[in-house]
Scaffold this active site. Sequence first.
Site, PDB file in Angstrom:
ATOM      1  CE  LYS A  29      -3.782  -0.522   2.211  1.00 35.00           C
ATOM      2  NZ  LYS A  29      -4.354  -1.013   3.470  1.00 35.00           N
ATOM      3  NE  ARG A  99      -6.581   3.230   4.887  1.00 36.82           N
ATOM      4  CZ  ARG A  99      -7.880   2.967   4.633  1.00 36.82           C
ATOM      5  NH1 ARG A  99      -8.274   1.716   4.552  1.00 36.82           N
ATOM      6  NH2 ARG A  99      -8.724   3.938   4.454  1.00 36.82           N
ATOM      7  N   GLY A 108      -8.011  -8.628   5.451  1.00 38.29           N
ATOM      8  CA  GLY A 108      -8.804  -8.885   6.659  1.00 38.29           C
ATOM      9  C   GLY A 108      -7.975  -9.299   7.854  1.00 38.29           C
ATOM     10  CG  MET A 110      -2.469  -7.479   8.546  1.00 33.78           C
ATOM     11  SD  MET A 110      -1.137  -7.947   9.603  1.00 33.78           S
ATOM     12  CE  MET A 110      -0.272  -6.433   9.606  1.00 33.78           C
ATOM     13  NE  ARG A 353      -6.156  -4.603  -5.149  1.00 37.32           N
ATOM     14  CZ  ARG A 353      -6.696  -5.048  -4.035  1.00 37.32           C
ATOM     15  NH1 ARG A 353      -5.952  -5.342  -2.994  1.00 37.32           N
ATOM     16  NH2 ARG A 353      -8.008  -5.203  -3.944  1.00 37.32           N
ATOM     17  CG  HIS A 501       0.745 -45.198 -10.521  1.00 41.96           C
ATOM     18  ND1 HIS A 501      -0.595 -45.412 -10.719  1.00 41.96           N
ATOM     19  CD2 HIS A 501       1.378 -45.668 -11.613  1.00 41.96           C
ATOM     20  CE1 HIS A 501      -0.765 -46.018 -11.874  1.00 41.96           C
ATOM     21  NE2 HIS A 501       0.418 -46.194 -12.446  1.00 41.96           N
ATOM     22  CB  CYS A 880      11.019 -37.014 -21.696  1.00 45.19           C
ATOM     23  SG  CYS A 880      12.032 -38.350 -21.081  1.00 45.19           S
ATOM     24  CE1 TYR A 900      12.940 -34.061 -26.272  1.00 48.68           C
ATOM     25  CE2 TYR A 900      14.875 -33.878 -27.670  1.00 48.68           C
ATOM     26  CZ  TYR A 900      14.053 -34.631 -26.848  1.00 48.68           C
ATOM     27  OH  TYR A 900      14.352 -35.949 -26.609  1.00 48.68           O
TER      28      TYR A 900
END
Lengths: 991, 991
Positions: A29, A99, A108, A110, A353, A501, A880, A900
């Site tokens: 902020k 703040r 919510g 702080m 923001r 798995h 891979c 690749y």
Amino acid sequence: MAKMTKWVYSWGNGKAEGKGTQKQLLGGKGAGLAEMTSIGLPVPAGFTITTECCSHYFQGNKRWPNGLEKQIKSGLKKLESVCKKKLGDPKDPLLVSVRSGAAVSMPGMMETILNLGLTDVSLEGLAELSGNRRFALDAYRRLIMMYGSTAMGIDRAKFDDAFEQEKNHQTRFRIGKQAGEKVLDTEVNESELEQVIERFKDIYRAEVGAEFPQDPYEQLVGAISAVFESWMAEKAITYRKVENITGLPGTAVNVCQMVFGNMGDDSGTGVCFTRDPSTGENQFYGDLLMNAQGEDVVAGVRTPIRLGELENLMPELYAQLEAVRAILELHYRDMQDLEFTFERDKLYMLQCRTGKRSPEATFKIAVDQATKPLLDKREIAVLVKQKYLPKKYAALAGKPIISKAEAVARIAPEDVERLFYLVIDPSIGEIELEARKIGEGINAVPGAACGKVVFSAAAAEAQAAQGEKVILVRKETSPEDVGGMHASVGILTATGGKTSHAAVVARGWGRCCIVGCKKLEVDEAGGSLTLGDITIREGEALTLDGSAGRVFQGEMPLVKPQTPEEFKTLMSWCDEMRRLHVRTNADTPGDAARAIEMGAEGIGLCRTEHMFFETEQRRLAMQEMIVAETEAERVSALDKLLPYQRDDFKGIFEAMDGKPVTIRLLDPPLHEFLPHSEADMQRLAEATHMDMDSIRKRAAFLHEANPMLGHRGCRLCITYPEILDMQVRAIIEAAIDCRRRGVTVLPEIMIPLTIAAKEMQILADQTRAVADAILAEAGESLPYLVGTMIETPRAALVGDKIAEVADFFSFGTNDLTQMTMGFSRDDVGKFLPDYVDQQKAAIFTDSPFHSLDQEGVGLLVKWCIERGRSSKPKLKIGICGEHGGELESVKFCHNVGMDYVSCSPFRVPIARLAAAQAAMEEKQTAPRPPRKTAPKKKAVKKAAGKKKAAKKKAAAKKTRKKVTKKKTAKHTGKKKVAKKKKVKKAKKTRR
Amino acid sequence: MAKMTKWVYSWGNGKAEGKGTQKQLLGGKGAGLAEMTSIGLPVPAGFTITTECCSHYFQGNKRWPNGLEKQIKSGLKKLESVCKKKLGDPKDPLLVSVRSGAAVSMPGMMETILNLGLTDVSLEGLAELSGNRRFALDAYRRLIMMYGSTAMGIDRAKFDDAFEQEKNHQTRFRIGKQAGEKVLDTEVNESELEQVIERFKDIYRAEVGAEFPQDPYEQLVGAISAVFESWMAEKAITYRKVENITGLPGTAVNVCQMVFGNMGDDSGTGVCFTRDPSTGENQFYGDLLMNAQGEDVVAGVRTPIRLGELENLMPELYAQLEAVRAILELHYRDMQDLEFTFERDKLYMLQCRTGKRSPEATFKIAVDQATKPLLDKREIAVLVKQKYLPKKYAALAGKPIISKAEAVARIAPEDVERLFYLVIDPSIGEIELEARKIGEGINAVPGAACGKVVFSAAAAEAQAAQGEKVILVRKETSPEDVGGMHASVGILTATGGKTSHAAVVARGWGRCCIVGCKKLEVDEAGGSLTLGDITIREGEALTLDGSAGRVFQGEMPLVKPQTPEEFKTLMSWCDEMRRLHVRTNADTPGDAARAIEMGAEGIGLCRTEHMFFETEQRRLAMQEMIVAETEAERVSALDKLLPYQRDDFKGIFEAMDGKPVTIRLLDPPLHEFLPHSEADMQRLAEATHMDMDSIRKRAAFLHEANPMLGHRGCRLCITYPEILDMQVRAIIEAAIDCRRRGVTVLPEIMIPLTIAAKEMQILADQTRAVADAILAEAGESLPYLVGTMIETPRAALVGDKIAEVADFFSFGTNDLTQMTMGFSRDDVGKFLPDYVDQQKAAIFTDSPFHSLDQEGVGLLVKWCIERGRSSKPKLKIGICGEHGGELESVKFCHNVGMDYVSCSPFRVPIARLAAAQAAMEEKQTAPRPPRKTAPKKKAVKKAAGKKKAAKKKAAAKKTRKKVTKKKTAKHTGKKKVAKKKKVKKAKKTRR
């Protein structure tokens, strides 16, 4: 004397001591307010006390650090001079908000105290000045309550109860409400508010043992300390733990001039986005409330008006907002979410923001910003003419805001994922979702799925065949479950981690999957599962949210995001930018086709073993091969498997026409293929004419203490060369058949689990002998490669030697990670969480099975590439493992010079994106060209040396690019391979 | 024109074209004859056809290579000129032997043809010349038989049968033998021999279809080809396979003048050793037969006379032999085994090679040769004076033959092993042993054992407690069997390899052990084992020969070799030479004491887990800890274990007073400690007041797919820090107690299975916190180290980072090998044999679990040491895997700069030997000092650079040596540590 630490950063009047980049120090902020101020946006003045100050506060046993008080007083003076008001002034008091604001948003969690500076005296000044005594009284009431509860720790409920009582006691009769009917805060009148204030003061006195402070500075000190304290409040600590927020020193404290949107009909407050966050359309979008404060918007009590309506109501203000919108997008170069208040016509920006957006909007906004201007020339001209927009912005008219590279850089892997997976209808709020959740596990594969519960692979296949959507629920899965897993829409297991798995197989298909659901108890025989108190029987509905790892009872509505045109545009940009090729891991023609749609340029891993489970016959033939006791029996069973394999390969070659296909020879230990149940064993006994005892004995013989390090991979072919013979025959015969039908086939045969050059040589020689014999007999020539997986540390270590006998390397980073770290991916569930838990051991930042462990495993990979290329400079190298589709890992692959990456079809776009980002990042970090001005004499020699080095580097890079291009052309094929005449030559060069 | 390959190497008359070092080219025999010739010994002349020629023969489809015939003819001419005889001369024919001779001895495998050159005509010349027609006829008979069977492939039995028939038919009655009584060859007279020759010729004609060749050159050609052919005969191929002889091109062929020891009473033949091969005494030792050929000695038909008797019979010849003995020992610098023949007073050396000797003699000879002269001055003077010994040897009088370094270099690890293990009485011949063998397995630990069969650890313990010697027979062993294994004299398992649980544990105690006895079937419940047809019941006797992997029914007599004084002398030389320290792996005070006797300088690995199995109470307390479901329960169980552990450590500290003790914290996965049988589970349930179901659940929970890569090592302490707390407490409390009683304690706490610096740091910090708190409370100070095992590839890779937080590294090369190669040592049995089989895949030359894989695993070790020392130059580094007691691996450890090796007590002398050999080898390969002569001008600069580098290197080496010395002094302690005043300082510097 050491310089005093700067704890306080002021802003206001177009100037700010802080910067937008100082989030870590000033909090999100504070940094935002400083940045907005310095780019000329109207921001209420104030100052930020740094996060470091908070950290010192706790280190110093909750004492303010040296110099803080002095700096606060000086900051306050600056603020008073900018606002031309004084804190506590009885006539025209400066009111401030206090703040919290950490570097990471913790909504919510702080504390905030508003209207600070009001006292019994200044209250009257505010009342007079605003011409609204009720407003002033309400502000004072709020201050006492917030200060009392936050700074003094009084139970907030005490204030709330008192207010409710007062409201009900007095207001109801006056405005004629029914008993039980709710009285709104706005319905409370001045005298009632005076009563409430008195009761609040009584509470304060009773709880604190002193009067509510009438010295505004005392209020300020209390409020600042209260914000500091809130950093270590239990709920804040818990929140950080749950959200895995680490590395923050503390919260900053923002002391800021109060502005009021509730000063009358020329006041108001709103929340906007610079573009539509759900469609991405380039239009200003938002809601506002007239004559209201920000809290009212959040509370949602009153119905807001659309931003457009403001143009009619207050055209000048709207024009100013339009200019703000332009400045924000041009400055921040992305869509912004902004909060603002206007107090008697005067606009104040309270926060801005980067705005959250839908999956579709993400791509539309990025592409639009990179191709279209925000405003056209006329629009900009108007704003400049009205002086809302500084002249310098005129130059930006008609230009896109960002480059294509920036557009690509902005996209996160999750943005891509979200486009392809079903999600639970977002209209169902988070709160409801949490309430309906019956279980939680590890979010192995994102997406959502909903279907009937089954407890066995067989049931899954049977029900799916009848058109049912099923959710397969197992304690854990094994290769025998693969068919059933494929038939299901979602998979839930009680055990396992992200690389178990179930997770790995499901991820390959992008099949929603939750694993490690600890509380899940599966009663397969009884046909039910329990999760805590809830029991769900086979056939009942279950919904999985694989993205969040949440399990729901019953059916939840699912929706699928639209794939916007801009996604394709952005991906095409990625393809232009990247150097890395992207292949896919695919075992079936269907997967192969899907991967091509996703942009795959070939198959990097085709696992032959999954094919053996596709039908009962195949499985039996495979099992017959395994239980064979002599080579002759084994060969006879392999003969049965040959036609199946050949057909499989034909299908894949057809699907990948013209693209390379890497086929890995049999990899898992043989016992993985054997039946477990008595019934299955019986069937195998019948099929093979063996007695049950022999089968049991063979299974016992094949059992291994550590199958991961056992008789598997190419070790099988060293012991049973006939397995290799069959598989190579199937590949080459399929290739010949396809070629004769005009399909361009580029097979790359891959030997798994190699550990030594001699081993590779033996198997490569055997492979070529079998292949060449078949080709010679068929009178065909075919370019094919024989390479190896690098998945044991030893193979990586002796990469230079193995390179001499391999056409390509493909890093199997799953196994390489297992062996390098000594982590069995089936067993890490018991301890890896502790290793990754940032609140506990914090040994790793991520599971090494998710994101490649660059420090350890990566070192081996780098070493192997360098050494491998030292003995074969043109060695083709890829990856891979699961990592081939993970952002950071793909970037690593780019940086170490791979050719690749290969990943599951659904991750192909992410790999393309990551490859492009890596290429762009490399460009940015490339050394700048040498200065043009003549260097000083002394430095000449050194600089020349550097220049030379730079040139050399550049040249080397060029060469590498050329090599890559050449190789690419060679193997992605394009037209070249189609020209049959050249095939012979290609074969020669490719060997 | 290319130079013609030299196929033929001649020797004779004091000159030889070949050399003793050319074994590979000339075969062992050819090289030896050439060498003996060139040092002036009397050797019959001849020539050698090279092994490469044999190889070309097979490559060229069994045709003689170009130029061979020409070279043979030329070689033959030289031979004839030296011997002054001609092949086929009717009056004075040159006779030759044609013998095979590969680089490696293959006794009895390859062919020999003697007396070649005899024909119907030259036979009479020989008869006349020798004055002994019977001798000439017998020689001719032998030639026809050998040539017919070897060169022409006639079944040898045909000749033997014909000879037997002739002997019995004619000879018996003449010399009055009883029916069935054997007629000796020597009892056959001239006319009978003539008959035999005729019958042999008939056989030859019938089988070959031609007359026996009367052209001696034709005989020669046939014989040479026959020797070539014998290289590829099935029995030779099989022999090489069984003996693992590889890399040989073929056999050489030696064509050599025949000499005859059976020319009368002034002829004879003998076999001698230059020293007594069974006691090692410095005395000429051997047997000879007068008037006999070499074959007669081997056949053992006549009783030989002792060498000493020859001094009386033929004093001049004896003096000549004494001179030969001296020349041989001075030239070959080792005890020699020589064969000779004297033909009418003239001595011929036929062969010499390094002599085989008993374990005791090995050490005595080496030490004697390095400390005492072979002959004193007077003895040498006599031989020189008599002109038997060239003058130059006079200078060697009174000097030892070899240096101490040579004595040390000569000892093989097996020589040491043979000293300590029981062996089956060597008077029982090999043939009898093979006949009595009932089973075979892998020779995991050498030595022999004999005892009553038991099938469970419990039975072993119970019977041993009653004084019985028992052999524990199991399908495989697990940690639960450790007590029973210790109680047994030998261990036999059906499964496993050289690194299976049974093998590794048994090796630690030097306990005779055979594993992987495939045919063994164990019926534990029924109390019997079967091996093929043989069933042995519990309590019956069994004998194991761990050295050969052979199993015998019943009792075999065992004997133990004496440890000679010279062994200690030689070991003390090793200790002077070596740089590496040698520690031991020991878990009990008994082992520790045994290791000190063996020369251990400390404990490099004390495994705490074995301690938990020593008694029922300990096991139960351990199991209680494992099944605990809460931290509190776990801590309570750990509290029960604490006193046991503390007592164990006290015992070990006392035994190692003044020597460092490295204690490894708990390493194996917890499930290894859990009971398997229902009865044991029941007992645990009672002890813990848990229900069976919970115990089963916990066991199931702890089960792992790949325990080797699972929740073990320091991962246990990351999850359950309280385990570390207890173990560190036990170590430190024991140390304090010992110190107070005057024992010098040097504990080194070792963290197992580390993978990351952060992990090590967390655990090292915790260890130090616990230790320091206990020390502070006790008011004691104690120098202790906290280090880590390097046993995962990752740890080795990031060694530089881990070094920053560790006081020492100890390579756990067992696990490091498993993970680097992806080889589970419990499972490699199914495929590793193929990898090591030199006739099959030949991928490795030895099991990597036996001898360190230097190419792969070694690379990691090297990397880790270099990187580790780069961040902590004085980092103490050792090895504690099985490899720490294996020759090549220990040399590797020396070469990569480790500070110490640690191995099981019985291997400590081998490690000391290997360390000394490594140090000596390093000295030998050290670069020579720069030339003293002035270099040419142009080269000056370059040389200067090199010189500088060499100096630098030398300086660095010096520094390292110093460092090592310092460290050693610091930690082996000696007097320094005893001085309590210095302890504080030591602690400071040691951290």
